[in-house]
Write a protein that holds these residues in place. Structure first.
Motif, PDB file in Angstrom:
ATOM      1  N   ARG A 174       0.813  -1.225   0.000  1.00 34.73           N
ATOM      2  CA  ARG A 174       0.000   0.000   0.000  1.00 34.73           C
ATOM      3  C   ARG A 174       0.848   1.277   0.000  1.00 34.73           C
ATOM      4  O   ARG A 174       0.600   2.176  -0.822  1.00 34.73           O
ATOM      5  N   PRO A 175       1.840   1.432   0.890  1.00 32.42           N
ATOM      6  CA  PRO A 175       2.598   2.686   0.885  1.00 32.42           C
ATOM      7  C   PRO A 175       3.303   2.947  -0.447  1.00 32.42           C
ATOM      8  O   PRO A 175       3.343   4.092  -0.919  1.00 32.42           O
ATOM      9  N   ARG A 176       3.871   1.908  -1.041  1.00 32.39           N
ATOM     10  CA  ARG A 176       4.579   2.107  -2.307  1.00 32.39           C
ATOM     11  C   ARG A 176       3.602   2.438  -3.429  1.00 32.39           C
ATOM     12  O   ARG A 176       3.868   3.312  -4.259  1.00 32.39           O
ATOM     13  N   ILE A 177       2.450   1.760  -3.489  1.00 33.90           N
ATOM     14  CA  ILE A 177       1.446   2.076  -4.517  1.00 33.90           C
ATOM     15  C   ILE A 177       0.963   3.511  -4.356  1.00 33.90           C
ATOM     16  O   ILE A 177       0.814   4.244  -5.339  1.00 33.90           O
ATOM     17  N   GLN A 178       0.741   3.929  -3.118  1.00 37.41           N
ATOM     18  CA  GLN A 178       0.313   5.312  -2.882  1.00 37.41           C
ATOM     19  C   GLN A 178       1.350   6.294  -3.406  1.00 37.41           C
ATOM     20  O   GLN A 178       1.008   7.316  -4.027  1.00 37.41           O
ATOM     21  N   ALA A 179       2.632   6.008  -3.173  1.00 40.62           N
ATOM     22  CA  ALA A 179       3.687   6.896  -3.651  1.00 40.62           C
ATOM     23  C   ALA A 179       3.712   6.960  -5.172  1.00 40.62           C
ATOM     24  O   ALA A 179       3.889   8.043  -5.758  1.00 40.62           O
ATOM     25  N   VAL A 180       3.540   5.821  -5.836  1.00 45.83           N
ATOM     26  CA  VAL A 180       3.531   5.800  -7.301  1.00 45.83           C
ATOM     27  C   VAL A 180       2.349   6.613  -7.832  1.00 45.83           C
ATOM     28  O   VAL A 180       2.495   7.416  -8.770  1.00 45.83           O
ATOM     29  N   VAL A 181       1.180   6.431  -7.238  1.00 43.10           N
ATOM     30  CA  VAL A 181      -0.011   7.184  -7.652  1.00 43.10           C
ATOM     31  C   VAL A 181       0.236   8.683  -7.507  1.00 43.10           C
ATOM     32  O   VAL A 181      -0.042   9.476  -8.425  1.00 43.10           O
ATOM     33  N   ASP A 182       0.761   9.112  -6.367  1.00 38.70           N
ATOM     34  CA  ASP A 182       0.996  10.532  -6.147  1.00 38.70           C
ATOM     35  C   ASP A 182       2.058  11.078  -7.095  1.00 38.70           C
ATOM     36  O   ASP A 182       1.932  12.210  -7.596  1.00 38.70           O
ATOM     37  N   ASP A 183       3.105  10.304  -7.346  1.00 37.30           N
ATOM     38  CA  ASP A 183       4.147  10.755  -8.281  1.00 37.30           C
ATOM     39  C   ASP A 183       3.569  10.986  -9.674  1.00 37.30           C
ATOM     40  O   ASP A 183       3.902  11.974 -10.349  1.00 37.30           O
ATOM     41  N   LEU A 184       2.710  10.078 -10.127  1.00 40.72           N
ATOM     42  CA  LEU A 184       2.108  10.228 -11.456  1.00 40.72           C
ATOM     43  C   LEU A 184       1.207  11.455 -11.517  1.00 40.72           C
ATOM     44  O   LEU A 184       1.214  12.207 -12.505  1.00 40.72           O
TER      45      LEU A 184
ATOM     46  N   ASP B 134      -4.043  12.628 -21.211  1.00 40.09           N
ATOM     47  CA  ASP B 134      -4.706  11.375 -21.551  1.00 40.09           C
ATOM     48  C   ASP B 134      -4.503  10.472 -20.348  1.00 40.09           C
ATOM     49  O   ASP B 134      -3.377  10.045 -20.080  1.00 40.09           O
ATOM     50  N   LEU B 135      -5.554  10.202 -19.613  1.00 40.31           N
ATOM     51  CA  LEU B 135      -5.417   9.424 -18.385  1.00 40.31           C
ATOM     52  C   LEU B 135      -4.846   8.034 -18.650  1.00 40.31           C
ATOM     53  O   LEU B 135      -4.149   7.470 -17.805  1.00 40.31           O
ATOM     54  N   VAL B 136      -5.119   7.469 -19.834  1.00 44.08           N
ATOM     55  CA  VAL B 136      -4.629   6.121 -20.136  1.00 44.08           C
ATOM     56  C   VAL B 136      -3.109   6.106 -20.152  1.00 44.08           C
ATOM     57  O   VAL B 136      -2.470   5.292 -19.485  1.00 44.08           O
ATOM     58  N   THR B 137      -2.491   6.999 -20.925  1.00 41.80           N
ATOM     59  CA  THR B 137      -1.030   6.971 -21.061  1.00 41.80           C
ATOM     60  C   THR B 137      -0.319   7.643 -19.893  1.00 41.80           C
ATOM     61  O   THR B 137       0.812   7.279 -19.574  1.00 41.80           O
ATOM     62  N   ALA B 138      -0.958   8.621 -19.254  1.00 42.88           N
ATOM     63  CA  ALA B 138      -0.299   9.365 -18.184  1.00 42.88           C
ATOM     64  C   ALA B 138      -0.470   8.721 -16.812  1.00 42.88           C
ATOM     65  O   ALA B 138       0.292   9.036 -15.884  1.00 42.88           O
TER      66      ALA B 138
ATOM     67  N   ALA C 222      -5.094  -1.296 -15.735  1.00 40.04           N
ATOM     68  CA  ALA C 222      -5.196  -0.067 -16.524  1.00 40.04           C
ATOM     69  C   ALA C 222      -6.601   0.107 -17.083  1.00 40.04           C
ATOM     70  O   ALA C 222      -7.169   1.214 -17.050  1.00 40.04           O
ATOM     71  N   ASN C 223      -7.189  -0.967 -17.578  1.00 40.44           N
ATOM     72  CA  ASN C 223      -8.563  -0.891 -18.079  1.00 40.44           C
ATOM     73  C   ASN C 223      -9.542  -0.526 -16.969  1.00 40.44           C
ATOM     74  O   ASN C 223     -10.457   0.278 -17.170  1.00 40.44           O
ATOM     75  N   MET C 224      -9.359  -1.124 -15.799  1.00 41.24           N
ATOM     76  CA  MET C 224     -10.259  -0.831 -14.677  1.00 41.24           C
ATOM     77  C   MET C 224     -10.214   0.654 -14.325  1.00 41.24           C
ATOM     78  O   MET C 224     -11.259   1.287 -14.112  1.00 41.24           O
ATOM     79  N   VAL C 225      -9.015   1.225 -14.275  1.00 38.84           N
ATOM     80  CA  VAL C 225      -8.878   2.639 -13.919  1.00 38.84           C
ATOM     81  C   VAL C 225      -9.464   3.535 -15.013  1.00 38.84           C
ATOM     82  O   VAL C 225     -10.201   4.484 -14.732  1.00 38.84           O
TER      83      VAL C 225
ATOM     84  N   PRO D 262      -9.150  11.585 -22.728  1.00 37.84           N
ATOM     85  CA  PRO D 262      -8.696  12.978 -22.577  1.00 37.84           C
ATOM     86  C   PRO D 262      -9.447  13.684 -21.439  1.00 37.84           C
ATOM     87  O   PRO D 262     -10.676  13.748 -21.435  1.00 37.84           O
ATOM     88  N   LEU D 263      -8.680  14.225 -20.497  1.00 36.18           N
ATOM     89  CA  LEU D 263      -9.270  14.872 -19.328  1.00 36.18           C
ATOM     90  C   LEU D 263      -8.663  16.250 -19.105  1.00 36.18           C
ATOM     91  O   LEU D 263      -7.486  16.492 -19.392  1.00 36.18           O
ATOM     92  N   ARG D 264      -9.457  17.159 -18.534  1.00 39.64           N
ATOM     93  CA  ARG D 264      -8.960  18.430 -18.027  1.00 39.64           C
ATOM     94  C   ARG D 264      -8.640  18.239 -16.552  1.00 39.64           C
ATOM     95  O   ARG D 264      -9.485  17.763 -15.774  1.00 39.64           O
ATOM     96  N   VAL D 265      -7.440  18.641 -16.145  1.00 39.63           N
ATOM     97  CA  VAL D 265      -6.969  18.356 -14.785  1.00 39.63           C
ATOM     98  C   VAL D 265      -7.568  19.326 -13.779  1.00 39.63           C
ATOM     99  O   VAL D 265      -8.019  18.938 -12.709  1.00 39.63           O
TER     100      VAL D 265
END
Length: 404
Positions: A113-123, A134-138, A241-244, A395-398
């Motif tokens: 969990r801590p490492r996944i959280q860090a990866v999510v926040d970094d992205l 583009d949420l898929v590639t980014a 990736a598909n789920m997200v 495609p998303l507006r942040v």
């Protein structure tokens, strides 16, 4: 049983296939289907029959049981189907599952969990300020690929290679271009044969080291080792990736549901189950072939026939779900078949659910103005020969970005 369903029903169902499926299911739970083209094949569309088929030992997942002309083609061109638990029956399935089963226990996965959280926040930190992405590639693709690469203990910097190989090698070996499959299989084999040799000289606590130990203890063959690595990379990133991606689109298309989760993030685990039911990461379960004459859903299935289990159709069956076309993040109970059932229930489900929980909770908290950058009907779904159900791009507006 009525007309033979075209190949495109499998490969290119479009953005809203559920109405057509409902009409087909109402006529018969099982239909002939032209996948692979020209084969004797059947599509199972009713939830109860899909669940029954998951547990039927007469339906084999091993390529050894395919008709000869398909068996030889698959074995020659696709590393994925030749030696991992996803394409094996007991007792072979039991043997291939053992070396990796502990790594995906919920209690073991929870330590990530801590490492996944860090990866999510970094992205999310890397998103442009107030711009478009583009949420898929980014986000959706790199998140699970980084996680599974780190968990396996393989070079994260090579993830563009893994992503390309995964895309090609997850295609149906009986429909996709043989030369492309063979080339990708050979490249993947060469890369990981060299990496396994390096790891053997310096074993650690990572999952790849555990697989190498299993190979050296004769629990796996060389081919099974490589095929298992490939399965873990594909299943470990493409489905998440598909789920997200699918889930984010669903929430943005249902702002009342999105607002509910923003107000109460504790509902996100339940929302993930509804996302998986409504627009799951895989449209179909993986390869199955009848090893003897049998009946499913009142339809005769000859020996040697391909049997395709529609996870998408099963998730929209009104016999199981009240008002199945309603997207409802509070739906309960919500027992779906998106992770499979029985012996072949997805071993990676705990890791997928954990990544989904962290991804959605962090996106909703840190990006309060997240919005579609194009009309919803312009978002395109991938059409290919794989089992996958995902978006070409999102495609998303942040908008505003809150601190981690």
């Amino acid at each position: 049983m009525t007309e033979v369903l075209p190949t495109t029903y499998f490969t290119d169902p479009g953005d809203s296939p559920h109405a057509a499926t409902t009409e087909l299911r109402s006529r018969c739970p099982v239909h002939r289907m032209d996948v692979p083209p020209g084969a004797e094949a059947y599509a199972v569309l009713a939830n109860r029959v899909v669940e029954e088929a998951f547990g039927d030992p007469r339906l084999s997942k091993q390529i050894e049981n395919l008709p000869a002309r398909y068996r030889d083609k698959a074995a020659t061109n696709s590393l994925l189907v030749v030696g991992n638990l996803g394409f094996a029956d007991p007792p072979k399935h039991t043997r291939l599952k053992k070396p990796i089963s502990r790594a995906f226990l919920p209690a073991v996965v929870a330590r990530l969990r801590p490492r996944i959280q860090a990866v999510v926040d970094d992205l999310i930190d890397a998103f442009p300020d107030g711009g478009e992405i583009d949420l898929v590639t980014a986000f959706a693709l790199p998140l699970p690929l980084i996680v599974i690469c780190e968990y396996l203990g393989i070079p994260v910097q090579d993830r563009p290679l893994f992503q390309r190989w995964s895309y090609v090698l997850s295609q149906d070996p009986l429909q996709h271009a043989e030369s492309e499959l063979k080339a990708a299989s050979d490249e993947f084999s060469d890369y990981f044969t060299a990496l396994v040799a390096q790891r053997r000289a310096n074993l650690g606590t990572d999952l790849l080291s555990e697989l190498v130990r299993a190979r050296d203890d004769d629990a796996l063959t060389d081919r099974e080792l490589l095929s298992t690595i490939l399965l873990l990379i594909i299943a470990g990133h493409k489905t998440v990736a598909n789920m997200v991606g699918n889930g984010t689109l669903l929430l943005l298309r249902h702002p009342d549901q999105l607002a509910m989760l923003r107000a109460d993030p504790g509902g996100i685990p339940g929302a993930i189950e509804e996302i998986l039911r409504y627009e799951g990461s895989a449209g179909w379960a993986s390869l199955r072939v009848a090893t003897q004459d049998m009946r499913l859903g009142g339809v005769d299935i000859p020996q040697g026939s391909f049997v395709h289990l529609s996870l998408s159709a099963a998730g929209h069956d009104p016999e199981v779900y009240d008002d199945p076309e309603r997207f409802d993040v509070t739906r309960s109970p919500n027992r779906h078949l998106s992770f499979g059932h029985g012996t072949h229930f997805c071993i990676g489900a705990p890791l997928a659910r954990l990544q989904g929980e962290i991804a959605f909770s962090t996106l909703l908290r840190r990006l309060p103005d997240l919005a579609l950058a194009v009309p919803a009907e312009k978002v395109a779904w991938v059409a290919d020969s794989s089992l996958s159900r995902g978006l070409e791009a999102l495609p998303l507006r942040v908008g505003r970005r809150l601190p981690r």
